[in-house]
Write an enzyme that holds these catalytic residues in place. Structure first.
Site, mmCIF file in Angstrom:
data_model
loop_
_atom_site.group_PDB
_atom_site.id
_atom_site.type_symbol
_atom_site.label_atom_id
_atom_site.label_comp_id
_atom_site.label_asym_id
_atom_site.label_seq_id
_atom_site.Cartn_x
_atom_site.Cartn_y
_atom_site.Cartn_z
ATOM 1 N N ASN A 30 18.080 104.441 68.278
ATOM 2 C CA ASN A 30 17.354 104.519 67.032
ATOM 3 C C ASN A 30 17.039 105.759 66.428
ATOM 4 O O ASN A 30 17.838 106.621 66.824
ATOM 5 C CB ASN A 30 15.913 103.737 67.526
ATOM 6 N N VAL A 77 5.151 102.578 78.973
ATOM 7 C CA VAL A 77 3.720 102.762 78.954
ATOM 8 C C VAL A 77 2.830 101.801 79.607
ATOM 9 O O VAL A 77 1.842 102.175 80.127
ATOM 10 C CB VAL A 77 3.400 103.224 77.301
#
Length: 416
Positions: free
Chosen positions: A223, A322
């Site tokens: 990305n 996360v």
């Protein structure tokens, strides 16, 4: 090693130039100190003016050059006291044999020797002289006196001298001296931060940048993340007194000063290093990395050759870093990030709850002025309901400023 220039941008260097051929190096030294962000003023002895003109230093420093003890243009005619109070460091480079003798004897018969006695700032001297003058017993005796008085001596280099002699007495190169000055102020700032910083004594782990998921040996999925926000936060956490580990995807950024960096490529590699960081100890985990959501199910062993108009590649979901860290039994304070292109706050609020985070910062990466490659950002910060804290709007600012505000938000939430 890189440095956060904001630490030294307000520091004042009073550079004193004494008589000697090495005075030409002092002009370069002014430029190097200015390049690093220091405010520089120059004091010249009468001997120094025989080798180089004050106008040179005025042009390079951007400030008037001081040459006389009694200056009728200074406030109350006490210019030496004003300069002595202004300085954060008095740097004498080159320091002649005569100036060292005056300092050691406590004389005050010119501007420089008076400044030496009048300032509370640290004093550094970079002696430069003929090798025999350097070796003289009187010079060494004066040096020992200055060292006992707390003066820092930048030792001279050995080599060919202007007089034709060879030996100790050459002033070190300007870049080396400037580096030493820069490091001194960073170490001083760090010592203060480790005692009084908002994150003093805390162990912070930060993920930053993109991940790359291989398709074949030459292609990958990734990305547009540059890692700038994560690296800025790492620098801000270190400045706040924390011990910082930065787990970085493939980015072209220098490691912030004092930060330990671990380079990774794939999402799995980043997760593995993140879990190991918990074992080493982690109080705050900040997940700024733009982790690829999917990876290729089977990476081709060799480069895929072009054949036909279409290519089908099967993708599988990557582990959620996360959420995995937040689900550990001994979880740290968890800070997530949400980079969205629409419904930013709604998605961020949902992510805060679903992933069991303590805090989340969200931004709209569809905006060209604060997108991935921008040097600026703007964010909204949400806190878990148990903290009973209102959301915070971080208006558009440099990523360094945003990082400092995020450190403040982390601190405020943790002391609740």
């Amino acid at each position: 090693m890189s440095f956060d220039l904001s630490v030294i941008s307000s520091k004042n260097i009073l550079l004193a130039v004494t008589g000697g051929i090495a005075a030409y190096k002092s002009a370069i030294l002014v430029r190097r100190l200015k390049d690093y962000g220091f405010n520089v003023r120059v004091v010249m002895t009468h001997g120094a003016q025989a080798f180089i003109q004050p106008l040179t230093f005025q042009a390079l420093s951007g400030n008037p050059v001081h040459t006389e003890l009694l200056n009728p243009e200074a406030e109350a005619g006490m210019g030496h006291i004003e300069l002595a109070r202004w300085a954060d460091l008095l740097l004498v480079a080159p320091a002649s044999c005569d100036s060292l003798a005056k300092f050691a004897a406590g004389l005050a018969d010119d501007l420089l020797s008076t400044l030496y006695l009048a300032t509370k700032a640290p004093v550094w001297v970079a002696p430069a002289m003929n090798q025999q003058m350097w070796a003289a017993k009187a010079t060494q005796r004066n040096l020992n006196t200055l060292i006992e008085d707390g003066v820092h001596v930048i030792m001279p280099d050995a080599g060919s001298q202007a007089c034709g002699d060879v030996g100790l007495g050459r002033m070190p190169e300007p870049e080396e001296i400037a580096q030493q000055v820069k490091l001194y102020f960073h170490q001083a700032e760090r010592a203060i931060a480790e005692k009084f910083g908002l994150l003093a004594g805390q162990r912070v782990v930060i993920t930053a940048g993109p991940t790359r998921e291989a398709i074949d040996p030459v292609r990958y999925i990734s990305n547009h993340s540059t890692g700038k926000m994560g690296f800025s936060i790492a620098a801000a956490c270190y400045a706040a007194g924390a011990t910082v580990t930065l787990i970085a995807g493939p980015v072209s950024l220098d490691t912030p000063n004092g930060v330990s960096r671990i380079n990774v490529s794939s999402a799995k590699h980043m997760l593995d290093e993140s879990l190991q960081s918990l074992e080493r100890g982690c109080d705050v985990f900040i997940a700024t990395a733009a982790v690829a959501d999917y990876r290729v199910a089977e990476v081709a062993e060799h480069k895929i050759k072009k054949a036909g108009d279409e290519l089908a590649v099967a993708l599988v979901k990557n582990p959620d870093i996360v959420a995995t860290i937040a689900g550990q039994s001994k979880r740290p304070f968890m800070v997530g990030f949400a980079a969205e292109t629409r419904n930013v706050e709604a998605y961020a609020s949902e992510k805060l709850v679903v992933k069991k985070l303590d805090m989340i910062a969200c931004n709209d990466v569809s905006r060209a002025d604060i997108g991935f490659a921008s040097d600026q950002n703007a964010m909204t910060v949400f806190f878990a309901e148990r903290y009973k804290m209102d959301k915070r709007e971080l208006e558009k600012a440099s990523k360094q400023e945003i990082a400092q505000q995020l450190v403040e938000a982390i601190h405020d939430a943790r002391v609740k």
